[in-house]
Design an enzyme around this catalytic site. Structure first.
Site, PDB file in Angstrom:
ATOM      1  N   GLY A 186      24.878 -32.310  -8.579  1.00 55.81           N
ATOM      2  CA  GLY A 186      24.792 -31.707  -9.917  1.00 55.81           C
ATOM      3  C   GLY A 186      23.364 -31.344 -10.278  1.00 55.81           C
ATOM      4  O   GLY A 186      22.952 -31.469 -11.427  1.00 55.81           O
ATOM      5  N   ALA A 325       9.696 -21.209  -6.242  1.00 52.44           N
ATOM      6  CA  ALA A 325       9.036 -20.000  -5.752  1.00 52.44           C
ATOM      7  C   ALA A 325       7.682 -19.777  -6.435  1.00 52.44           C
ATOM      8  O   ALA A 325       6.712 -19.374  -5.792  1.00 52.44           O
ATOM      9  CB  ALA A 325       9.946 -18.801  -5.995  1.00 52.44           C
ATOM     10  N   HIS A 449      11.037 -12.279 -36.241  1.00 51.84           N
ATOM     11  CA  HIS A 449      12.315 -12.775 -36.759  1.00 51.84           C
ATOM     12  C   HIS A 449      13.358 -11.658 -36.707  1.00 51.84           C
ATOM     13  O   HIS A 449      13.035 -10.523 -37.062  1.00 51.84           O
ATOM     14  CB  HIS A 449      12.141 -13.223 -38.213  1.00 51.84           C
ATOM     15  CG  HIS A 449      13.434 -13.617 -38.857  1.00 51.84           C
ATOM     16  ND1 HIS A 449      14.035 -14.839 -38.625  1.00 51.84           N
ATOM     17  CD2 HIS A 449      14.259 -12.941 -39.702  1.00 51.84           C
ATOM     18  CE1 HIS A 449      15.165 -14.895 -39.306  1.00 51.84           C
ATOM     19  NE2 HIS A 449      15.333 -13.760 -39.964  1.00 51.84           N
TER      20      HIS A 449
HETATM   21  P1  FAD Z   1      10.660 -19.907   1.972  1.00 51.55           P
HETATM   22  O1  FAD Z   1      11.051 -18.991   0.912  1.00 51.55           O
HETATM   23  O2  FAD Z   1      11.632 -20.924   2.468  1.00 51.55           O
HETATM   24  O3  FAD Z   1      10.175 -19.020   3.182  1.00 51.55           O
HETATM   25  C1  FAD Z   1       9.857 -19.575   4.414  1.00 51.55           C
HETATM   26  C2  FAD Z   1      10.001 -18.497   5.458  1.00 51.55           C
HETATM   27  O4  FAD Z   1       9.506 -19.013   6.679  1.00 51.55           O
HETATM   28  C3  FAD Z   1      11.452 -18.108   5.709  1.00 51.55           C
HETATM   29  O5  FAD Z   1      11.588 -16.716   5.585  1.00 51.55           O
HETATM   30  C4  FAD Z   1      11.724 -18.581   7.114  1.00 51.55           C
HETATM   31  O6  FAD Z   1      12.605 -17.729   7.839  1.00 51.55           O
HETATM   32  C5  FAD Z   1      10.333 -18.564   7.724  1.00 51.55           C
HETATM   33  N1  FAD Z   1      10.199 -19.495   8.841  1.00 51.55           N
HETATM   34  C6  FAD Z   1      10.499 -20.809   8.849  1.00 51.55           C
HETATM   35  N2  FAD Z   1      10.221 -21.333  10.060  1.00 51.55           N
HETATM   36  C7  FAD Z   1       9.731 -20.336  10.809  1.00 51.55           C
HETATM   37  C8  FAD Z   1       9.261 -20.248  12.143  1.00 51.55           C
HETATM   38  N3  FAD Z   1       9.234 -21.323  12.950  1.00 51.55           N
HETATM   39  N4  FAD Z   1       8.836 -19.052  12.598  1.00 51.55           N
HETATM   40  C9  FAD Z   1       8.851 -17.948  11.802  1.00 51.55           C
HETATM   41  N5  FAD Z   1       9.289 -17.971  10.533  1.00 51.55           N
HETATM   42  C10 FAD Z   1       9.715 -19.158  10.046  1.00 51.55           C
HETATM   43  N6  FAD Z   1      13.043 -21.211  -6.913  1.00 51.55           N
HETATM   44  C11 FAD Z   1      12.628 -20.745  -8.097  1.00 51.55           C
HETATM   45  O7  FAD Z   1      11.443 -20.860  -8.418  1.00 51.55           O
HETATM   46  N7  FAD Z   1      13.491 -20.130  -8.968  1.00 51.55           N
HETATM   47  C12 FAD Z   1      14.799 -19.981  -8.671  1.00 51.55           C
HETATM   48  O8  FAD Z   1      15.557 -19.443  -9.467  1.00 51.55           O
HETATM   49  C13 FAD Z   1      15.260 -20.467  -7.434  1.00 51.55           C
HETATM   50  N8  FAD Z   1      16.555 -20.324  -7.093  1.00 51.55           N
HETATM   51  C14 FAD Z   1      16.976 -20.758  -5.873  1.00 51.55           C
HETATM   52  C15 FAD Z   1      18.313 -20.591  -5.542  1.00 51.55           C
HETATM   53  C16 FAD Z   1      18.769 -21.015  -4.313  1.00 51.55           C
HETATM   54  C17 FAD Z   1      20.217 -20.818  -3.955  1.00 51.55           C
HETATM   55  C18 FAD Z   1      17.861 -21.618  -3.389  1.00 51.55           C
HETATM   56  C19 FAD Z   1      18.337 -22.070  -2.043  1.00 51.55           C
HETATM   57  C20 FAD Z   1      16.539 -21.793  -3.709  1.00 51.55           C
HETATM   58  C21 FAD Z   1      16.082 -21.371  -4.963  1.00 51.55           C
HETATM   59  N9  FAD Z   1      14.753 -21.530  -5.338  1.00 51.55           N
HETATM   60  C22 FAD Z   1      14.332 -21.086  -6.557  1.00 51.55           C
HETATM   61  C23 FAD Z   1      13.771 -22.169  -4.452  1.00 51.55           C
HETATM   62  C24 FAD Z   1      12.903 -21.101  -3.764  1.00 51.55           C
HETATM   63  O9  FAD Z   1      13.738 -20.248  -3.039  1.00 51.55           O
HETATM   64  C25 FAD Z   1      11.886 -21.766  -2.851  1.00 51.55           C
HETATM   65  O10 FAD Z   1      11.144 -22.712  -3.571  1.00 51.55           O
HETATM   66  C26 FAD Z   1      10.946 -20.727  -2.271  1.00 51.55           C
HETATM   67  O11 FAD Z   1      11.644 -19.769  -1.519  1.00 51.55           O
HETATM   68  C27 FAD Z   1       9.906 -21.397  -1.381  1.00 51.55           C
HETATM   69  O12 FAD Z   1       9.061 -20.440  -0.877  1.00 51.55           O
HETATM   70  P2  FAD Z   1       8.268 -20.677   0.489  1.00 51.55           P
HETATM   71  O13 FAD Z   1       7.399 -19.492   0.658  1.00 51.55           O
HETATM   72  O14 FAD Z   1       7.638 -22.010   0.485  1.00 51.55           O
HETATM   73  O15 FAD Z   1       9.361 -20.750   1.618  1.00 51.55           O
END
Ligand code: FAD
Length: 478
Positions: A186, A325, A449
């Site tokens: 949840g 994000a 408002h």
């Molecule tokens: P990621 O976005 O996970 O990107 C990492 C990238 O690295 C990926 O593209 C992956 O393919 C690549 N990668 C990994 N390992 C390798 C490798 N060995 N070689 C090459 N490439 C690789 N956050 C919010 O702030 N607001 C929201 O509304 C929100 N909604 C969400 C809804 C869902 C359903 C989910 C699952 C997550 C949500 N999040 C949200 C969380 C958000 O998506 C993450 O916090 C964010 O994407 C993290 O960014 P990042 O750059 O750290 O990694």
């Protein structure tokens, strides 16, 4: 085919952390290579996270509005949602954004290599895709490889590849569209997808092992959401663990271990597992670079995003909570700037959290729960949206805006909002905390408002005792 390349700076992973870091570093004059295993840029957030889920939540809101119109004397009949067209809307939204990223990478001269990367030394990674292996050497690297969903343990579910067992990625496909859906977890992701499936006609049950939905958020902020979905969903079981999941041909049998209100077992057509995410630090051969990864898979960093290896930075979900994000993208800028020799640092005093549920729940800074746990002195102002003209014109009265203040200085310590558009409204509170604003700053700011934003000024007025839009009996003077 094997190849070698050299770059000033490699960014591993093209999510909001990685592409931000790559673009900022390129703007600062670095020769940047961005490595991504998936065919599009944007990571989890753009491809299978924030963006597609919000596109589906938009559809859910429109469907709810059609329902609400019935109460206003407008009967549009029962909507017939077509999952295929809805999915296309979500996919088109995503591809506009990911296409834009590809274009901007090109404009900035960022070289993109698609393939899966792993360290071969502190100054090189090996990138493999189906056609080639490339050894990329670099002076510096920013690791932004993100996180992945945690599956149910094998002790509960032997066969996790059954299409009826969904995770946050497969759930976005709306295929299958189950009659009876169980959401395990949840938290924010589970409840957002529950909102979508409920709107599209599934009978949704949510099971959460803690004693409230969205654990970590103040209970009073979650209450209006809990109340609304209690009336809509099949069931919500709190303080309950799933103890077994049995895949049968005609249905899925789930056993629960909970309090007296929870049944021992129930039947579902699909199960969405939303029990959290784990960082990808264990998948990158970090040992070959001497890079420290903790027992949970996080790569620890300092406030300049430096790891224990001087030329290696780590940002986003892979370096710790909160997995959001906007945290990733801000860290991406810091890492790129530090890599380019700037004196930047990351101050994570206020990272807002938003559940885009219906109603939305958003909070930032100190929560009441944290204040109580850590014996931090605070005073609060709460404005109930039942007294907000704007909220009532939307047909909604259940929301609230709550602000925590430092008693001596009246500075804003934290803010929480529940109600429609809470996710947009929270930004004013975030800015107020960042600017060191106090109650007077919010109360004396003239809000338009009638708007929901007024509730922020009103909550400050409640704290100050100057509110006229509510009657709060005064304590008799001693
Ligand atoms: P990621 O976005 O996970 O990107 C990492 C990238 O690295 C990926 O593209 C992956 O393919 C690549 N990668 C990994 N390992 C390798 C490798 N060995 N070689 C090459 N490439 C690789 N956050 C919010 O702030 N607001 C929201 O509304 C929100 N909604 C969400 C809804 C869902 C359903 C989910 C699952 C997550 C949500 N999040 C949200 C969380 C958000 O998506 C993450 O916090 C964010 O994407 C993290 O960014 P990042 O750059 O750290 O990694």
């Amino acid at each position: 085919m094997s190849d070698t390349k050299r770059s000033d700076l490699v960014v591993l992973g093209a999510g909001p952390g990685g592409y931000t870091a790559a673009f900022r570093a390129a703007d600062l004059g670095k020769k940047v290579t961005l490595i991504e295993r998936y065919p599009t840029l944007g990571g989890v957030c753009l491809n299978v996270g924030c963006i597609p889920s919000k596109a589906l939540l938009h559809v859910a809101r429109v469907l709810a509005e059609i329902e609400e119109l019935g109460e206003l004397g407008i009967d549009l009949g029962k909507p017939k949602p077509d999952p295929k067209t809805i999915r296309q809307f979500s996919e088109q939204t995503v591809s506009k954004l990911t296409g834009g990223l590809q274009q901007m990478a090109k404009q900035r001269g960022v070289e993109v290599i698609h393939g899966t990367a792993g360290f071969s030394s502190p100054h090189s990674v090996t990138v493999k895709n189906k056609d080639s292996t490339t050894e990329v050497s670099f002076d510096q690297i920013i690791v932004a490889a993100g996180s992945r969903p945690i599956p149910l343990p094998a002790s509960l579910l032997e066969q996790s590849d059954d299409p009826r067992i969904l995770d946050s990625t497969s759930a976005l496909q709306l295929n299958p569209m189950p009659k009876r859906l169980l959401v395990i977890g949840g938290g924010i992701i589970g409840l957002e997808m529950a909102t979508v499936y409920d709107a599209l006609g599934s009978d949704v049950t949510v099971v959460e092992m803690q004693d409230q939905l969205i654990p970590g958020c103040d209970a009073d902020l979650v209450r209006p959401l809990a109340k609304r979905i209690k009336d809509r969903y099949q069931a919500i079981y709190l303080n309950t663990r799933v103890s077994a999941v049995k895949l049968l041909k005609s249905h899925i049998e789930v056993r629960f271990d909970g309090d007296s209100k929870t049944p021992d077992q129930a039947e579902f057509d699909a199960v969405l597992v939303a029990i959290g995410r784990r960082p990808n630090g264990d998948l990158l051969a970090c040992d070959k670079a001497g890079l420290r990864v903790d027992e949970r898979g996080f790569i620890p960093v300092d406030d300049q995003m430096r790891t224990n290896v001087p030329n290696i930075f780590a940002i986003g979900d892979i370096n710790g909570q909160p997995m959001l994000a906007h945290k990733a993208s801000h860290e991406g800028k810091v890492a790129a700037e530090v890599a380019a020799g700037h004196k930047s640092g990351f101050e994570d005093r206020v990272i807002p959290s938003v559940a885009y549920t219906d109603p939305e729940v958003a909070w930032a800074g100190l929560t009441e729960t944290e204040a109580k746990q850590n014996s931090i002195a605070y005073a609060k102002g709460v404005f109930p949206w039942a007294a907000s003209g704007r909220s009532l014109t939307l047909g909604r009265s259940e929301g609230l805006t709550k602000i925590l203040f430092e008693p001596d200085t009246q500075r804003i310590l934290g803010i929480g909002i529940c109600g429609p558009h809470a996710g947009d409204l929270i930004a004013e509170g975030v800015l107020a905390i960042e600017m060191g604003a106090d109650a007077g700053d919010l109360a004396l700011t003239i809000h338009p408002h009638p708007t929901l934003s007024e509730t922020i000024g009103f909550a400050a007025e409640v704290f100050e005792g100057t509110i006229t839009d509510l009657y709060i009996p005064r304590k008799k003077a001693q």
